[in-house]
Design a protein around this motif. Sequence first.
Motif, mmCIF file in Angstrom:
data_model
loop_
_atom_site.group_PDB
_atom_site.id
_atom_site.type_symbol
_atom_site.label_atom_id
_atom_site.label_comp_id
_atom_site.label_asym_id
_atom_site.label_seq_id
_atom_site.Cartn_x
_atom_site.Cartn_y
_atom_site.Cartn_z
ATOM 1 N N GLN A 83 20.141 46.759 44.917
ATOM 2 C CA GLN A 83 19.511 47.100 46.197
ATOM 3 C C GLN A 83 19.362 48.617 46.359
ATOM 4 N N GLN A 84 18.829 49.244 45.347
ATOM 5 C CA GLN A 84 18.714 50.706 45.359
ATOM 6 C C GLN A 84 17.487 51.210 46.094
ATOM 7 N N ASP A 85 16.376 50.453 46.042
ATOM 8 C CA ASP A 85 15.121 50.995 46.558
ATOM 9 C C ASP A 85 14.521 50.047 47.589
ATOM 10 N N ASP B 205 8.735 44.733 51.106
ATOM 11 C CA ASP B 205 9.253 43.361 51.113
ATOM 12 C C ASP B 205 10.781 43.310 51.042
ATOM 13 N N GLY B 206 11.432 44.445 51.240
ATOM 14 C CA GLY B 206 12.890 44.461 51.260
ATOM 15 C C GLY B 206 13.497 45.314 50.166
ATOM 16 N N TRP B 207 14.812 45.197 49.999
ATOM 17 C CA TRP B 207 15.547 45.991 49.021
ATOM 18 C C TRP B 207 15.380 45.412 47.622
ATOM 19 N N HIS B 208 15.142 46.296 46.663
ATOM 20 C CA HIS B 208 14.963 45.871 45.277
ATOM 21 C C HIS B 208 16.110 46.373 44.408
ATOM 22 N N ASP B 209 16.620 45.488 43.561
ATOM 23 C CA ASP B 209 17.495 45.928 42.478
ATOM 24 C C ASP B 209 16.636 46.690 41.473
#
Length: 196
Positions: free
Chosen positions: A167-169, A173-177
């Motif tokens: 969940q860095q970026d 559409d939300g937080w992306h690994d």
Amino acid sequence: MPRTIDPVVTAFGSVAQPTFELGDGLILRPFGFLDESIVRAAFSSPDIVRWHHFRVDTEADAVAWIERTHAKWVQEESADWLIEEGGVGVGRVGFHADALRGNAEIAYWLLPSGRGRGLVTSAAYAVTEWAHDLRFHRVVLQHSLHNPASCAVAARLGYSFEGTARQQDLHVDGWHDMHQHAHVAGDSLTRTSPGG
């Protein structure tokens, strides 16, 4: 306060940004103001915008983005090159610099007309070589886990996979690994077959 280390890269923006001729009509060159339509096309394309935090909707927005690329070169913060194939702009490769520590991050996008022929791989190869020649020690390539094409580019180049930042970026559409790959000076650098 006194520093304990000297800057790793002492200067790069004090000279003109280079142009790279990569053969077969493939050129990397600084963006010019006549390229505003390419910038608008890219940053209004949903499959490019989804990986960025902004859109470019107007000619004025595109010109401002190009102006920023020139200013950031002089300030030694970053570099952006247009990927041009046969005289037609099809993409961009960017380079975000931490000259003091000798670290950087590489990033890119391609318009649909430029995909599938290894253009990003060739462009990123040239910029990685250039960075190491300037004494940047470590170049990072990060991408969302939802972007397997970028993972393939990193693998073709020989960037080592270092892990996943959870969940860095934040995207629309939300937080992306994010996967992190890195190329350290002295690592082998490859340029295998097309696809990126």
